[in-house]
Every structure is written in structure tokens, then in C-alpha cells.
Design a protein around this motif. Structure first.
Motif, mmCIF file in Angstrom:
data_model
loop_
_atom_site.group_PDB
_atom_site.id
_atom_site.type_symbol
_atom_site.label_atom_id
_atom_site.label_comp_id
_atom_site.label_asym_id
_atom_site.label_seq_id
_atom_site.Cartn_x
_atom_site.Cartn_y
_atom_site.Cartn_z
ATOM 1 N N MET A 1 139.324 12.872 24.059
ATOM 2 C CA MET A 1 137.502 12.437 23.735
ATOM 3 C C MET A 1 136.991 11.685 25.121
ATOM 4 O O MET A 1 137.208 11.027 25.028
ATOM 5 C CB MET A 1 138.027 12.389 22.541
ATOM 6 N N SER A 2 136.133 12.242 25.645
ATOM 7 C CA SER A 2 134.548 12.494 26.471
ATOM 8 C C SER A 2 134.690 10.793 26.033
ATOM 9 O O SER A 2 134.048 10.539 24.878
ATOM 10 C CB SER A 2 134.335 13.178 27.285
ATOM 11 N N LEU A 3 133.813 10.275 26.393
ATOM 12 C CA LEU A 3 133.443 8.614 26.718
ATOM 13 C C LEU A 3 131.491 9.242 25.518
ATOM 14 O O LEU A 3 131.170 8.869 24.713
ATOM 15 C CB LEU A 3 132.345 8.568 27.121
ATOM 16 N N ALA A 4 131.061 10.330 26.073
ATOM 17 C CA ALA A 4 129.923 11.127 25.508
ATOM 18 C C ALA A 4 130.463 11.220 23.640
ATOM 19 O O ALA A 4 129.830 12.066 22.942
ATOM 20 C CB ALA A 4 129.326 12.564 26.081
ATOM 21 N N ASP A 5 131.609 11.664 23.967
ATOM 22 C CA ASP A 5 131.280 12.141 21.999
ATOM 23 C C ASP A 5 132.141 10.474 21.647
ATOM 24 O O ASP A 5 131.751 11.139 20.418
ATOM 25 C CB ASP A 5 133.298 12.643 22.191
ATOM 26 N N GLU A 6 132.185 9.498 22.037
ATOM 27 C CA GLU A 6 132.402 8.401 21.763
ATOM 28 C C GLU A 6 131.604 7.762 21.095
ATOM 29 O O GLU A 6 130.397 7.819 19.816
ATOM 30 C CB GLU A 6 132.898 7.383 22.461
ATOM 31 N N LEU A 7 130.161 8.328 21.739
ATOM 32 C CA LEU A 7 128.703 7.963 22.037
ATOM 33 C C LEU A 7 127.923 9.079 20.846
ATOM 34 O O LEU A 7 127.106 8.187 19.805
ATOM 35 C CB LEU A 7 127.797 7.580 23.478
ATOM 36 N N GLY B 82 126.660 11.257 29.955
ATOM 37 C CA GLY B 82 126.331 13.138 29.449
ATOM 38 C C GLY B 82 125.261 13.009 27.403
ATOM 39 O O GLY B 82 125.922 12.023 27.179
ATOM 40 N N ILE B 83 125.415 14.071 27.293
ATOM 41 C CA ILE B 83 125.341 14.082 25.762
ATOM 42 C C ILE B 83 125.539 15.208 24.897
ATOM 43 O O ILE B 83 125.113 16.188 25.529
ATOM 44 C CB ILE B 83 123.793 13.872 25.269
ATOM 45 N N VAL B 84 126.202 14.982 23.851
ATOM 46 C CA VAL B 84 127.134 16.146 23.649
ATOM 47 C C VAL B 84 125.924 17.120 23.142
ATOM 48 O O VAL B 84 125.110 16.205 22.867
ATOM 49 C CB VAL B 84 128.404 16.106 22.246
ATOM 50 N N PRO B 85 126.495 18.311 23.590
ATOM 51 C CA PRO B 85 125.421 19.620 22.786
ATOM 52 C C PRO B 85 124.898 19.619 21.402
ATOM 53 O O PRO B 85 123.934 19.637 21.192
ATOM 54 C CB PRO B 85 126.373 21.058 22.968
ATOM 55 N N ASP B 86 125.555 18.669 20.356
ATOM 56 C CA ASP B 86 125.071 19.061 19.488
ATOM 57 C C ASP B 86 124.851 17.994 18.754
ATOM 58 O O ASP B 86 123.206 18.065 17.879
ATOM 59 C CB ASP B 86 125.999 18.625 18.110
#
Lengths: 600, 600
Positions: A1-7, B82-86
């Protein structure tokens, strides 16, 4: 899972109640000391607004009582129109809920935050729900609610709802308990005093711990409630225009005429023409590009300033002066109501007053009284655009010392009335720096400054004249006596000389060899009578003219004579005594009076 | 129908987007001039926070370009995670949405308002949606969004969503267009300069109209990202406690240990005992009365101050001094990082620095640099508690003039780092007056003030000594010559006397009868060489010792000699000329130098 997902997992919506719970200082709840003032202020604002809408003379009761430890119970009760039961939970239990936010008119409350912030603060510091009683008329029962705010959803939580007995036929009563202190009692009373100055039609009763205070109404005239207006075509931005268009079912022409202030058929047609749009097309059919052309066209057509008489409620020059004079004795006071003006499409009006001398403290910074929409601003003076304007004026031009703020026995009042007062924060303590408003405040104060300067220079001049006259009257008899002695003749009558030098009412007291002689010589063309007050330890029991009134106060005896005057008249009394004390003349314009005290 | 019923019809819920649309000045969008700075500030705050969380050295690009008329396009692009699309639509298209609001740790963004306010401002002033591109890693595509805010619901409106080409492997790019001006360009560059001072690990590139600026990173060390902590038991209020309890599935003891900072088993048990509650009861079973007893007990038990090393990220004394020296040449600079402290349960830390002299403007108010959580505060200096503290200190004690603010060649920097910086409004321009914070700021500045005083008095003392020495060196040869004349003997060697009076390197230039003589006498115990700079219109072509370097600049000729010195040495040069100009010695501690210029 990317850091972005965690954030992403930490991302959350924040309810407005959560936001203000964490940032409660933005609402004026930054310290327990302030809590009470903020709550009373918000509740009183609501009461005055409601009474104004109902055309009722406000009768407001405020009760503040320590219930235990640091917990205070604050009650504010009014005789307003009341609130229908279904609305009560929202008005008190939801932040950002109200009736005045969307209306373009002057009102004290604007944001729909104030009183629910107090409810929030109570539940945060004591967990005690807020109790509200309200009744909308004699024919309906009163309702009693216990309310809290569900912080995560910013929705009201009704803990109890029941019919209640209440002796008022209409009105609202709110009772809030939170951790606080009464350390700022003086500031609270000041706030109420100033509120009563600018709301002379309100009666405000206060019970604070064991003390009672009454701010009685001085006017029985109900203030006309401002009426909402339409937005002005020059104050609208594209976002707002888009939303108005979405809801419109009118043709473009009608949309413009009905939706905006100061737009008639002719103006509307001109706007359509400039935008290259057909007057009869339905407004909602405008494409985004056409909306932009319309907005541009709206800015280009000349339109009179928005109407202000209906939507604004200035206090008025006479009432400001009267209110100030009631509270503070001053030598000079003048007020100015500026013509209405506009910032970003919001009509506003500036009123100001300057007071000087009298019982104002002779040293230190000028006293500043700030008001917005008839509400006194009590905190954050330093952050307020009004203070900035005052500091920005060169007061030395008007004969007033200055170090940042003006210095001396000076009082400066500024009232900003607007359909949307731009405050620097939700706590409504200070007005933001808006160039249009700052300009009006500065102009008002400059006009008053010039008046003050005229007063001061006239006062200085008349002081100078009076000093000279006093010197002349003191020295001429001496010269006459000396000359008489030298030429071995009786002293001449010097009154024609005095009369020639100045046209004054000269009162001369001479104390010589245990004898006091008081003479009133009228060199003016005034006639009638003046009152002479002679206050000294002498009893004047052997006075050649008996005093009309005499009274002893500790070591001082006040002796009062009615002295008839006519042009050229001389009145004289003598008694045994040591003189001293004070001598005063009343009943004639001060500018005529010269008093000389000779202790030979 | 009663008036209350009529009024009820006007009652409405106000969305937070509507609220801030009407009160956009609260968010820092009070004027077109400010719009750009506020937007850049919010976007850069987000970028720096995101890079910190990802442990990436920030590489930020800012583009500001006029696209037409009054419309500017602002682009901010980073290399963050980055930010996840959702999440993208919510982060940019909903006010009060974010990841940092609920965490107790220092971060630049706290409120979840900032960047979406810029989106709102754009749609209000131009109607143009905001474009966002973001990519979370090399393995995933970049996504491009066009976003607006539905103002009445405060929910994002997605106008377009698509995969996009982007050359960065991770990061976010936001493009916003609104009505603005670049009138405050200098302030914007100042803001970026100060940002770079306190974020030495960041590279910030700017393209503004046709100019480019680079604020290069000076450190390759990633700042450790602060870690969130639990709330402190002494900073919690009943409202928060209630909500924590509702969600807990722990026993009371575990609830206290797991839910609060600095609470171990022993402390938890002591709290339960004092509250008269069983440690093993489920926390969620507590009655309201028991919750209150628990809260009281929590306040009574001694608990260490909250941990701060993990949740706060101070800049550090060395780095502050280094950052300041890089930007401004000063004679004195010192910094202080105060121990961490707590207000209302929020840990905070104050850092301060004072600089004096050098290139600071010698007159006018001290220059004040305010920072909060590594973000420079650029507006509302007058409304800020930091300014209040500075004005509240008696600077005269430290040898500095003062009129409200201190006056003179003085720079004062204050940085407040906290898990919750109490700003006076959502625009985060000024820190609110919180007594605990004000105390720390004052203490830090007083400590630095004492240091400054020591520096100033040492400087004054050495100035005095130098003045005296110069006087002595100037007068002694004269006296010797006079005495020699009287006694008709050759002038005596005065160097032993000078050496006895002071241990200095004396440089004496004597201009007499069109001849210039420069002598360097070393009365110190220093040896080696010094450099002599003699700048005057004289060319010194016939100098007895040829200059090591000579250059003409308009009317002035700079002549440089390397002068060997050892204890007691005398070096002398003569040339034809008129003298004047300046004389300078380098290469030896300034405290040894005495320069005398005699024009006979």
C-alpha cells in the motif's frame, strides 16, 4: 500500500461544531473570563433583533449566578416574538443556522453561530445541557427544551421537550451553565451601558450574584426594523450570479429587474444589449460564457448606489450626542452621520462622535467606543480597523497631542452600520480593514476634528480674553488708588473705564482688614437677575444684604444672593469675614463673566 | 399566523461554504491583492506537510501568470506522496476536510480549509474550476480532475476526471484561476524568503510573469515528521471525555492508559481510586455523574507535562541564526529555543532570535518576523499576540529606545510551534492572546534582551577605549614635539609611552607639506602580517615601499600593502600626496586596532 493510501485513511470530514470546539477562541470563548460576556452579548443581540422584528419595546432580563465552584448560570430572557417549538432545537443546537444570514439588511446577529456557540461551550466545560423556554403568544403554551449539540454531526440533540408554565405571553428565555468567572464584571457592565446608549428604547435589567442593575429605556419609540434589499448589480460576483440564475424562472429582463436593487426596465434592457443577449430569453438558459458577458455588462451600466434608508438603521447624530451626554459630562461633544456608501456591494454607513474635556481623564490615550450595527465592541481594540483609522489621523492638526493614538481628555465614538459588517473573526470583536469603510471613518473623524479645533481655538481665545479682562479689573482700581494718593484726591470712579475696556459682568471680591466686600458691576446690555454663590468659611451674619439662602457644610458656608442686573447697574454687599473660598456667578452666558478676587 | 411562524419560515441552515463565501476575508481573501499570497501560502503549506509525511526533500514549483485582464493563474506543484484519486475532490472541493485536524501534532495545515478556500474564491470571482493533477507512485497513472464546490451543500462537484500524462512519478499539482493583482509581489517574495529560512531542506522555484526566482535548499536533511500524541489528562474537558468514552471498548483502567498521554497503570489506578470507580468496569458504562467524578480525579492526580519531542518540530537555535545570517548581515545575532510548555492541554514551544546592527535600518521600528509551525505570518502584525509581547517588554532596560515597539537597527524573530496554534482567525495571520504563550514569548525575548545588553555595553566600552586610545596617540606626538621645541632638543622616541598606555597596533597617517607618511607600530604581542588599505586620490607612485596592489576607481586610488608585524615592530611608508580618504587595517582582531589620521 502506498503512503498516499495510508494518508487517505486519515482524511476525514470535519463538522463545523468540531471545528469551533477546537477553535473556540474564534467565537469569543478563549478564556473563562470572556465566556460570560460573549454569551450575554450573543443572547442580547438575538433579543434586540427579535424585538425589533416584532416592533416590541425590548424588556430584557439578565441573570448571572454562581451555582457551584467555577460554574455560573447565565439566564437571558426577553419579551420578543418567541420561537416556534420546531425551530428551537436548531436555533440553539446547530451552528450556522439562522434567519438573518441570507438577508441583505442590518442586524446584530448575522452568522447563525453566536448563541449555539455558548451552548457548545457549556456542554464542553460542564456537560450541562442548555434550557430554553419560548412562547409565541398568549393563545399558545410555552415550550421548554433541554438541548445539546451532537458535535460530530452539528445537529441538535433534544434531551427533553415539554409544555411549561411561563408568566410571559411571548418571549424567549435561555439558561446556560458553564465554567467561568466574573472577573470581567466591569467590562460586562460597560458593555451593557454602551448597549443601552445605542438602544435607548431597551430596558435591560441585570442581577449579578447579589447585585441588581437597571439600564432603563429613555425612549418609548420602537426602532423601525430594517427591511431586506436585493443585491446590487455592481456588488455581485460570478459565483453568486450563477446561483441566482439557476433558481430563476424569469426572462432575463425580469430576472434583472426583480433580482437586483436599483435595476429598472431601462437599465435591464441596456445590460442585455451590452451583453448581446435577448431580453426575453429565460435567464436559466444562459450558457457560462453568456453569464460572464452579462456580468461584465452589469458592471458597465451606471446604476445608482444601493438604497440604504430601508436596510440600514443608523443611530443618528442627536441620539448619539444625547446618549453620550447622559453618561459622561464633557465640555464639547459633536456627532456626525456620514452619507451611506458601499463596499463589495454591501451598503454601509459610518457615524462618529468626538467629546472633549469635562470629566474625561486629562491624560492618557483617548477613550475609544466602537460599535457595529448598534452593538458595542469590547475586545481586540488594537486589531480593529476603527482604531487603525484613529491612529492614522494627524490629530496635531486639530490641536490634540498624539503618540499613535490621540492623547488627552478625548472620547471618540465610531459606529459602523452595514448589511454585512466585515469582522476579523466570528467573535465579532474587530472590524476588518476594508478601504471603503476606512475612508468613511477617516472622513467622519476629520470633519469632527475640524469642529473640535474651532472649539479649542475659541476656548483658548476666550480664555486669553478672560485672563486679560481679569488682569485689567484687578489692576485698574489699584492704579486709581495709587494715583489718588499721589495727587491727594479721593479715588475716582473707574467704572466707565472698565466698561469701555470690555462689556462684561464684573464681580469683584475685596477682603481688607477683616471686611469682605463683593461688588457686581454690569457693563453688558443684559438685564434680569444673576445668582451669586459665595462659598467660604465666613458666615456673613452681618451682611449688608441678607443672603437669599445660606447653608453650612462642614467648614464651608454657602451664601447665595439673587442679584438684579440692568445695563450699568452696580450691586454691593459687605460683611465681616476673612474671605477666601470660591465665588461663582450663574444665570448669564459664561462669556460675559469676569470674576476678580482681591485679598489685600 | 403569528409573527414567530413567519420568522420561522426564514430560518435556514447555512452551509460552511456559504458562510465563508460571505465572510471570505476570514480566510485571507479580503482583497484581490491578498488572494495570490493566501493561495500560494495554503498550497505551499500543504506541499511541505505532505513532503514531511513522506520523508521527501521538497521540490516545489510556483507559477503565477496573468492570463487575461485581472485574471491570474496560480500553479503550485510538489513532489510529495500524491493524493489517491477518490480523495482529491474532497481535499480540494470541500471546506473542513482533512487529515490533520484530529491529530495532536505540529503541522502547517490544521483546519482543512485553506486550499479549498482558494478553489471557492476562484469559482466566485471567475467561475473557472480548479484543475488538480496528482500521482501516488511510478506504478500508478496520474489523475487529472476539474473541481468546484457546491456552495449550498459544501460538497465537491467533479466536472472532469481522467487519467493524465505527467512527468513526475509522485506529487500533486493544483491550478487555480481568480481575479487578482500582483501588487503585493514584494510581500510574496518576502514570504517565500522567510519560508525558505525556516525550511532549509526545501527547494522552491518561482516563475512570476516573466521573472524567475530560486530559493535553493541549504540542507539535505529531511526534517523528521512530528508524530501524533494522545491528549493530556489535564487538558481535556468534559465534552471531549464523553465522546472518547462512547467509542471505548476498554476497561476504565485501559481506557485511561491507552487514551491519554503520560498515564501509566499506576496513575490510572490512582485516578479510579480518587473517583471512587472500579478499574475493571467498562469505560462506556460510566454514568454522567461518574464521568464528572472521573474528570475531577484526572485533574487531581499529578501527571508529567505532555511529551513534546515527538509531536513538535522546533527549528533550533543554530539553524535560526544560520538562516538569519544568510539573509541579513548583522553585528549581533542570538537565538533561544525555550523549553516546551502547555496551554489548555496543547503542547507548544517558543523560539526567538534578536539581531542588531549591521545592515539593519538604523531608524524606525524594529523589524519583526513572526512564524507559526514553520510558516511565516505576513499579515495583521498589529493584531498578533507576538507583537503585543514585544511592545510589552521594557526595551530601555536593554539599551534600546522604544515607542510602543522597540526602535533602531533591531530584528526580532519569534516562532511558535504547537499541536494547535491559536490563530485569531481562519486566515492564520495572527496568534491569539493566550497567557501561557505570551509568557514564554516574553521570557525568550527577555533572555535575548539581556544578551543584547551585554553585547551593547561591551561594544560601547570598547568604543570608548578606542576613542581614548586614538586621542592619546594623536596628542602624545604633538606634546613631545612641543616640549622638544621648548627645551630645544630633538623630539624623543614616544613609542615606549604609547606601548605602555595600551597594547595596540597603532596606524598613524601624517600629512604634512604635500608628503604623506604612514606608520604601523605594533605594541601588541601579535606577529605575522596585516593588510593596510589606503584609499585616497593620491597615486603614491613614489612610495618608499611599493604597494602590493594598486587600483584606480574614478577619483579614488586604492593602495594595499602587506605589512609584516612582530612584537614591537615599526613599519613606515612615505609618498607625495595630499592624504585624505580612508585608512583600514585587516588581518588582526579589530580590538587591537587604533588608527590615527593627522592632517597637519
Amino acid at each position: 500500500m502506498s503512503l498516499a493510501d495510508e494518508l487517505a485513511k486519515k482524511q476525514r470530514s470535519i463538522s463545523v461544531a468540531e471545528f469551533f470546539e477546537k477553535n473556540k477562541h474564534l467565537l469569543g470563548f478563549d478564556s473563562p473570563v470572556r465566556g460570560i460576556i460573549t454569551t450575554v452579548k450573543e443572547a442580547v443581540d438575538n433579543s434586540l433583533d427579535a424585538c425589533e422584528e416584532a416592533m416590541v419595546l425590548p424588556d430584557i432580563f439578565i441573570g448571572i449566578k454562581k451555582v457551584s465552584g467555577e460554574v455560573y448560570r447565565i439566564i437571558v430572557e426577553d419579551n420578543g416574538p418567541g420561537i416556534v417549538p420546531d425551530q428551537i432545537p436548531y436555533v440553539f443546537g446547530k451552528l450556522l443556522y439562522g434567519s438573518r444570514f441570507h438577508q441583505i439588511k442590518q442586524s446584530r446577529g448575522q452568522q447563525g453561530i453566536g448563541i449555539s456557540a455558548a451552548v457548545l461551550y457549556a456542554q464542553l466545560t460542564t456537560g450541562i445541557p442548555t434550557t430554553v423556554i419560548s412562547r409565541t403568544g398568549a393563545a399558545t403554551p410555552a415550550w421548554r427544551f433541554e438541548i445539546q449539540i451532537d458535535i460530530e454531526s452539528n445537529e441538535p440533540e433534544i434531551l427533553r421537550r415539554e409544555e411549561a408554565e411561563w408568566d410571559r405571553t411571548h418571549g424567549t428565555r435561555v439558561q446556560i451553565e458553564f465554567r467561568s468567572t466574573l472577573a470581567a464584571k466591569k467590562r460586562l457592565l460597560d458593555y451593557l451601558k454602551y448597549t443601552s446608549i445605542v438602544n435607548p428604547h431597551a430596558r435591560i435589567r441585570v442581577e449579578m450574584d447579589d447585585e441588581a442593575f437597571l439600564f432603563e429605556r429613555v425612549s418609548d419609540e420602537v426602532i423601525a426594523c430594517p427591511e431586506p434589499i436585493q443585491p446590487h448589480p455592481h456588488g455581485i460576483e460570478i459565483g453568486n450570479l450563477k446561483r441566482m440564475i439557476v433558481y430563476s424562472e424569469d426572462s432575463l429582463e425580469d430576472f434583472l429587474v426583480n433580482g437586483f436593487a436599483r435595476v429598472g426596465t431601462k437599465t435591464a434592457r441596456e445590460m442585455c444589449r451590452l451583453a448581446g443577449l435577448a431580453c426575453e430569453m429565460p435567464a436559466r438558459n444562459l450558457t457560462p460564457a453568456q453569464q460572464k458577458s452579462l456580468l461584465d455588462a452589469m458592471q458597465q451600466v451606471k446604476v445608482p448606489a444601493p438604497p440604504t434608508t430601508q436596510c440600514l438603521s443608523p443611530i443618528g447624530e442627536a441620539l448619539i450626542v444625547q446618549g453620550l451626554e447622559k453618561e459622561i459630562q464633557m465640555d464639547f461633544v459633536s456627532a456626525r452621520t456620514r452619507p451611506s456608501s458601499v463596499y463589495s456591494g454591501n451598503p454601509f454607513m459610518v457615524e462618529a462622535a468626538i467629546g472633549y474635556g469635562g470629566k474625561l481623564p486629562p491624560e492618557g490615550n483617548a477613550q475609544i467606543l466602537r460599535f457595529a450595527n448598534r452593538v458595542p465592541l469590547v475586545y481586540q481594540q488594537g486589531a480593529c480597523a476603527i482604531t487603525g483609522c484613529i491612529a492614522g489621523i494627524n490629530w496635531k492638526t486639530y490641536g490634540i497631542s498624539q503618540s499613535g493614538l490621540p492623547i488627552g481628555p478625548l472620547l471618540i465614538l465610531v459606529h459602523i452600520a452595514s448589511t454585512n459588517v466585515p469582522f476579523t473573526s466570528e467573535s465579532k470583536d474587530a472590524v476588518a480593514s476594508i478601504p471603503e469603510i476606512e475612508k468613511e471613518v477617516t472622513l467622519a473623524l476629520q470633519e469632527l476634528g475640524r469642529e473640535l479645533k474651532t472649539y479649542l481655538s475659541r476656548r483658548d481665545k476666550s480664555r486669553l480674553q478672560e485672563d486679560r479682562a481679569r488682569a485689567v479689573c484687578a489692576i485698574i482700581p489699584e492704579i486709581a488708588a495709587k494715583v489718588a494718593e499721589i495727587v491727594e484726591l479721593p479715588p475716582p470712579d473707574i467704572s466707565p473705564i472698565e466698561g469701555k475696556i470690555m462689556r462684561k459682568l464684573v464681580t469683584r471680591r475685596e477682603t481688607r482688614d477683616g471686611k469682605v466686600a463683593i461688588e457686581v458691576r454690569n457693563y453688558t446690555d443684559q438685564k434680569g437677575a444673576v445668582t451669586l454663590y459665595d462659598i467660604s468659611p465666613d458666615t456673613a451674619e452681618d451682611a449688608t444684604i441678607r443672603p437669599d439662602f445660606s447653608s453650612r457644610m462642614e467648614q464651608e458656608v454657602t451664601k447665595v444672593w439673587q442679584v438684579p442686573i440692568e445695563p450699568g447697574s452696580v450691586w454691593r454687599v459687605e460683611y465681616t469675614g476673612a474671605g477666601g473660598g470660591s465665588l461663582d456667578i450663574r444665570g448669564i452666558d459664561q462669556k460675559y463673566i469676569v470674576t476678580v478676587d482681591l485679598d489685600v
